[in-house]
Design a protein around this motif. Structure first.
Motif, PDB file in Angstrom:
ATOM      1  N   LYS A  57       0.833  -1.206   0.000  1.00  0.00           N
ATOM      2  CA  LYS A  57       0.000   0.000   0.000  1.00  0.00           C
ATOM      3  C   LYS A  57       0.864   1.251   0.000  1.00  0.00           C
ATOM      4  O   LYS A  57       0.604   2.212  -0.726  1.00  0.00           O
ATOM      5  CB  LYS A  57      -0.923   0.007   1.224  1.00  0.00           C
ATOM      6  CG  LYS A  57      -2.157  -0.857   1.052  1.00  0.00           C
ATOM      7  CD  LYS A  57      -2.938  -0.845   2.347  1.00  0.00           C
ATOM      8  CE  LYS A  57      -4.428  -0.780   2.114  1.00  0.00           C
ATOM      9  NZ  LYS A  57      -5.146  -0.538   3.376  1.00  0.00           N
ATOM     10  N   ARG A  58       1.903   1.238   0.809  1.00  0.00           N
ATOM     11  CA  ARG A  58       2.772   2.403   0.876  1.00  0.00           C
ATOM     12  C   ARG A  58       3.492   2.626  -0.457  1.00  0.00           C
ATOM     13  O   ARG A  58       3.629   3.748  -0.928  1.00  0.00           O
ATOM     14  CB  ARG A  58       3.796   2.225   2.008  1.00  0.00           C
ATOM     15  CG  ARG A  58       4.696   3.421   2.196  1.00  0.00           C
ATOM     16  CD  ARG A  58       5.431   3.379   3.511  1.00  0.00           C
ATOM     17  NE  ARG A  58       4.560   3.396   4.668  1.00  0.00           N
ATOM     18  CZ  ARG A  58       3.880   4.469   5.077  1.00  0.00           C
ATOM     19  NH1 ARG A  58       3.978   5.609   4.407  1.00  0.00           N
ATOM     20  NH2 ARG A  58       3.104   4.401   6.121  1.00  0.00           N
ATOM     21  N   THR A  59       3.936   1.523  -1.045  1.00  0.00           N
ATOM     22  CA  THR A  59       4.619   1.608  -2.336  1.00  0.00           C
ATOM     23  C   THR A  59       3.686   2.190  -3.395  1.00  0.00           C
ATOM     24  O   THR A  59       4.060   3.084  -4.165  1.00  0.00           O
ATOM     25  CB  THR A  59       5.066   0.189  -2.762  1.00  0.00           C
ATOM     26  OG1 THR A  59       5.911  -0.320  -1.744  1.00  0.00           O
ATOM     27  CG2 THR A  59       5.813   0.211  -4.073  1.00  0.00           C
ATOM     28  N   LEU A  60       2.464   1.675  -3.433  1.00  0.00           N
ATOM     29  CA  LEU A  60       1.500   2.151  -4.425  1.00  0.00           C
ATOM     30  C   LEU A  60       1.148   3.612  -4.171  1.00  0.00           C
ATOM     31  O   LEU A  60       1.017   4.401  -5.110  1.00  0.00           O
ATOM     32  CB  LEU A  60       0.231   1.290  -4.404  1.00  0.00           C
ATOM     33  CG  LEU A  60       0.407  -0.163  -4.855  1.00  0.00           C
ATOM     34  CD1 LEU A  60      -0.927  -0.890  -4.793  1.00  0.00           C
ATOM     35  CD2 LEU A  60       0.990  -0.245  -6.261  1.00  0.00           C
ATOM     36  N   LEU A  61       1.019   3.964  -2.911  1.00  0.00           N
ATOM     37  CA  LEU A  61       0.694   5.345  -2.564  1.00  0.00           C
ATOM     38  C   LEU A  61       1.776   6.281  -3.108  1.00  0.00           C
ATOM     39  O   LEU A  61       1.479   7.300  -3.739  1.00  0.00           O
ATOM     40  CB  LEU A  61       0.608   5.494  -1.040  1.00  0.00           C
ATOM     41  CG  LEU A  61       0.393   6.926  -0.546  1.00  0.00           C
ATOM     42  CD1 LEU A  61      -1.043   7.355  -0.824  1.00  0.00           C
ATOM     43  CD2 LEU A  61       0.700   7.057   0.942  1.00  0.00           C
ATOM     44  N   HIS A  62       3.019   5.905  -2.880  1.00  0.00           N
ATOM     45  CA  HIS A  62       4.127   6.750  -3.321  1.00  0.00           C
ATOM     46  C   HIS A  62       4.119   6.904  -4.841  1.00  0.00           C
ATOM     47  O   HIS A  62       4.288   7.991  -5.380  1.00  0.00           O
ATOM     48  CB  HIS A  62       5.451   6.153  -2.848  1.00  0.00           C
ATOM     49  CG  HIS A  62       6.638   7.006  -3.156  1.00  0.00           C
ATOM     50  ND1 HIS A  62       6.821   8.256  -2.612  1.00  0.00           N
ATOM     51  CD2 HIS A  62       7.700   6.800  -3.985  1.00  0.00           C
ATOM     52  CE1 HIS A  62       7.946   8.784  -3.081  1.00  0.00           C
ATOM     53  NE2 HIS A  62       8.497   7.926  -3.921  1.00  0.00           N
TER      54      HIS A  62
END
Lengths: 445, 375
Positions: free
Chosen positions: B192-197
């Motif tokens: 999720k964090r990767t996609l958010l970034h």
């Protein structure tokens, strides 16, 4: 649920769940695989030369006991032709080292390997018990660590060995990576993740009376990818005899903190131990050159420290960092004398960064430095570089302000041991101890 | 003999502020400060990090540069918006215009679901609306996290080998399927964090923003440093933690963390002083203690580090800053050996070293672990 079969032989019942890849395997397959993996680490990094004489740093603990057993097995199986010897350091800690040395002796007999024990008493005239009696329980780990570094090199020299292998495992290295991130110590971080570390050549260093010839002692960690859990399992299944009590001192604050973190990480995602090791290796490649080299260095991978000081190390570092921060915001800057005039072209703005860095290193070096134990008898200990020492041999204040950039290794005036200062740290510590010695004995009036 | 120094503060009551005669409210970095000076301290620390966007009044005709602020409705990013808002209002008052334009982006589908209960959609929209009214000078936008699968080219194909879920399936279903397929709660949080970034960067670039601003505090950056190291992403720390230099390339976006010199507890104190109050906008945070339980299936590496640094920040705040500063000393690019080259990972978009013959190394080691493709 029916018992599962071993994923490898499909025959025996699986007894072991491997943390690194969740494979379920049986004990015989596990021991074979464990040995094979250590062999792969050794062969892929060309650790040994055929016929090389190699000393195994043996503390009697599980890691070095497993290492000795695995190397002995592999040496015969893979026909490496190594000439293996066990090398132990006797710090002279009653109730701890005396028992573990008994385990080493039994191992030497079981494995039919020669054993050399080098004691602090014979090298320095002081056992750790005597040092503790002299200086108290606080800060004695520094002495132990500094002495150990030299003791190992001297032991290797006595044996005519140029290569010492140590039992550092993946958990230890992961711990060191996190610990040095917390301390902001990039040189140590880099060093901890290299499989091979080498003391820079000191081949020409001979003591004045020609007693000991220093050689360029290479150190390596063949079990850098092995989980502590698996080492224990290997020892268990091979019925190895080891001594499992830790040194009578408790862990240093940073390491204890990092250790707990690693164990918790392992519970959340077992693979993360190897991921930390891998990250550490990758980060080592990002460390700028001037930060990278710490020739006279220690791999902080032991578990000793002073019980009385638990938390003290972190608190001391905190104080130093804070003072520095205050100085930086007030624009005073800590008076840092950059060690070399050639660095003067650096921008003024970087002075603060320097000061912090120095403080950080200083903090790291102040006391925990020598606090490694066991395996760390294999790890040399060092101190901050003292470029100023030549002019001011006794300038304790000045020596702490310098950065450790490029060290010039010379030899100690007293013992001939390689040192970046006129007198090596061990000799300095000894001088202090010896000065005080008569007072303890007499104490009449 | 009494050695009381003169002007000794009264024994009861807080000590005097280090910068004025008022009573202090809290001690920040060893200095007791009053509310006014706490606010000033936080503002200075934050605005200092935005030096590259200092207004140059000599060129009045240049269009103001745009900054994209990633808003999570956490205390840090909401406070950052407040700080920027006041700073720009001050500029407008002094010289008639602000040097930069701030766009606020909230990504739906990121914070929710941590404990299984999603925050109602209306609630998020409500917060957004109220914040828009509070800060009318800025533009606000909302995106769906799942939309990144369509927006970033190649991402969906490297993430979703499942042929049943082709481009016709709604992105939210595809993201859900993807998250369910991951091996652990840590992996889900990572993804999720990767996609958010990636979504934020993509949006910043496509809306011509010069920089992406995160509300990450020193404490959060220290947590992320250790979490990334534990996830095999040590190689990317400078890319993830350090502010990137300004880029001149077309579509290049600078990544900044203006609160990087502010501790979490400091921003919490700041937020409590803001008037009118910020609390109604904030998504309440879970107590860390609950997150730090490592034996539960929901335990994440992120949560472990959060709990760990909460303790460190309490007792040793300078150690927290030291971690972040240490990452700042690392170089971005590794020294390459033969047969090695740098490529950007198809999943996280970060530069990594492709090692020799490793098959299918279009994805970095950290993402391989996250996706759990054993073997």
């Amino acid at each position: 649920m029916a018992p599962r079969e071993c994923e490898i032989c499909q025959n025996n019942r699986a007894q072991i769940l491997r943390p690194k890849n969740h494979a379920r395997i049986c004990a015989p397959c596990f021991t074979a695989l464990f040995e094979q993996e250590v062999a792969e680490t050794i062969e892929s990094s060309n650790l040994f030369q055929p016929g090389e004489r190699v000393a195994i740093g043996a503390s009697g603990g599980k890691d070095s006991t497993v290492l000795a057993s695995v190397l002995k097995t592999l040496n015969e199986r893979q026909k490496w032709g190594l000439d293996l010897v066990l090398l132990s350091i006797d710090e002279g800690i009653t109730g701890y080292r005396d028992h573990s040395l008994e385990a080493v002796k039994r191992n030497a007999a079981d494995l039919d390997l020669p054993l050399k024990i080098v004691s602090y008493q014979e090298l320095y005239g002081w056992s750790m018990d005597q040092v503790v009696a002299q200086i108290g329980k606080k800060g004695n780990c520094t002495y132990c660590g500094v002495f150990r570094r030299q003791a190992l090199d001297r032991g290797a020299a006595m044996l005519g060995v140029g290569h010492v292998v140590t039992g550092h495992n993946a958990d230890d290295v992961a711990e060191t990576v996190l610990m040095n991130l917390l301390r902001g110590d990039l040189p140590r971080l880099s060093r901890a993740t290299s499989i091979v570390t080498s003391t820079p050549s000191a081949a020409k260093a001979k003591s004045a009376d020609g007693k000991v010839t220093m050689t360029n002692v290479k150190r390596s960690k063949p079990m850098i990818y092995a989980y502590e859990k698996e080492i224990v399992m290997y020892a268990h299944h091979k019925k190895l005899d080891y001594f499992s009590t830790e040194c009578i001192y408790s862990p240093e604050a940073f390491r204890g903190s990092a250790r707990t973190l690693i164990k918790n990480l392992e519970r959340i995602r077992p693979e993360s131990i190897l991921d930390v090791v891998k990250s550490g290796m990758d980060m080592a490649r990002l460390v700028p050159q001037e930060q990278g080299a710490v020739p006279e260095e220690v791999e902080m991978t032991g578990r000793c420290g002073d019980a009385k000081e638990s938390g003290g190390e972190m608190a001391a570092m905190e104080r130093k960092l804070q003072q520095d921060e205050v100085a930086a915001t007030n624009g005073i800057g800590v008076e840092i004398q950059l060690p070399r005039s050639s660095k003067n072209d650096r921008e003024l703005g970087s002075a603060h960064a320097h000061s912090r860095e120095t403080v950080a290193l200083k903090a790291a070096n102040d006391h925990p430095d020598g606090q490694n134990h066991d395996r760390d008898q294999l790890a040399p200990v060092t101190l901050p570089t003292r470029t100023k020492m030549k002019q001011k041999p006794a300038g304790r204040g000045a020596e702490k302000r310098t950065l450790p950039p490029k060290q010039k290794l010379g030899q100690c005036e007293k013992c001939g041991y390689l040192s970046s200062q006129a007198v090596c740290k061990a000799c300095m510590l000894l001088e202090g101890l010896n000065k005080a010695r008569p007072h303890t004995g007499i104490e009449v009036g | 003999m009494a050695h009381d120094p003169p002007n000794n503060p009264p024994i009861s009551g807080p000590p005097q502020c280090a910068r004025c005669p008022l009573p202090s409210l809290a001690v920040l970095r060893l200095h007791p400060l009053c509310p006014t000076h706490i606010t000033q301290y936080i503002h200075t620390k934050t605005i200092k990090r935005l030096e590259t966007f200092r207004t140059r009044y000599s060129s009045p005709n240049d269009p103001p540069r745009r900054l994209l602020l990633a808003l999570s409705f956490g205390v840090s990013s909401t406070s950052l918006l407040q700080i920027l808002d006041l700073h720009l209002a001050g500029q407008r008052e002094r010289v008639g215009r602000a040097g930069v334009e701030v766009r606020v982006l909230w990504v739906r589908g990121f914070n929710e679901g941590e404990e299984g209960k999603e925050e109602g959609e209306g609630q998020g929209e409500g917060r957004m609306q109220r914040l828009r009214e509070r800060h009318p000078a800025h533009e606000f936008a909302t995106l769906e996290l799942a939309s990144v699968l369509n927006l970033v080219p190649g991402l969906a194909t490297s993430l979703l080998p499942n042929p049943d879920l082709d481009a016709s399936t709604p992105t939210s279903h595809r993201l859900d399927a993807l998250l369910t397929s991951l091996p652990s709660a840590s992996s889900r949080a990572d993804l999720k964090r990767t996609l958010l970034h990636r979504l934020l960067l993509h949006h910043a670039s496509s809306t011509h923003c010069s920089a992406l601003l995160y509300g990450s505090t020193t404490t959060l950056l220290a947590e992320r440093t250790l979490a990334e190291v534990a996830s095999g992403k040590g190689f990317a720390l400078p890319q993830l933690i350090t502010d990137t230099p300004a880029t001149t390339s077309e579509g290049g976006v600078q990544i900044l963390h203006p609160l990087r010199d502010v501790l979490r507890k400091e921003i919490q104190i700041y937020a409590s002083l803001v008037s009118p109050t910020l609390t109604s906008f904030l998504i309440p945070e879970q107590p860390v203690g609950a997150k730090a339980v490592v034996n539960s299936r929901d335990a994440t590496i992120e949560g472990l580090m959060r709990g760990y640094f909460e303790g460190v920040e309490e007792g040793f705040p300078a150690v927290v800053s030291n971690v972040v500063r240490t990452v700042g000393k690392l170089q971005v690019q590794p020294k390459l050996e033969r047969e090695e080259k740098v490529a950007d990972c198809e999943v996280c978009g970060l530069d990594f070293v492709q090692e020799g013959e490793v098959e299918r190394s279009r994805v970095c080691g950290g993402c391989v672990r996250m996706l759990g493709h054993a073997s």
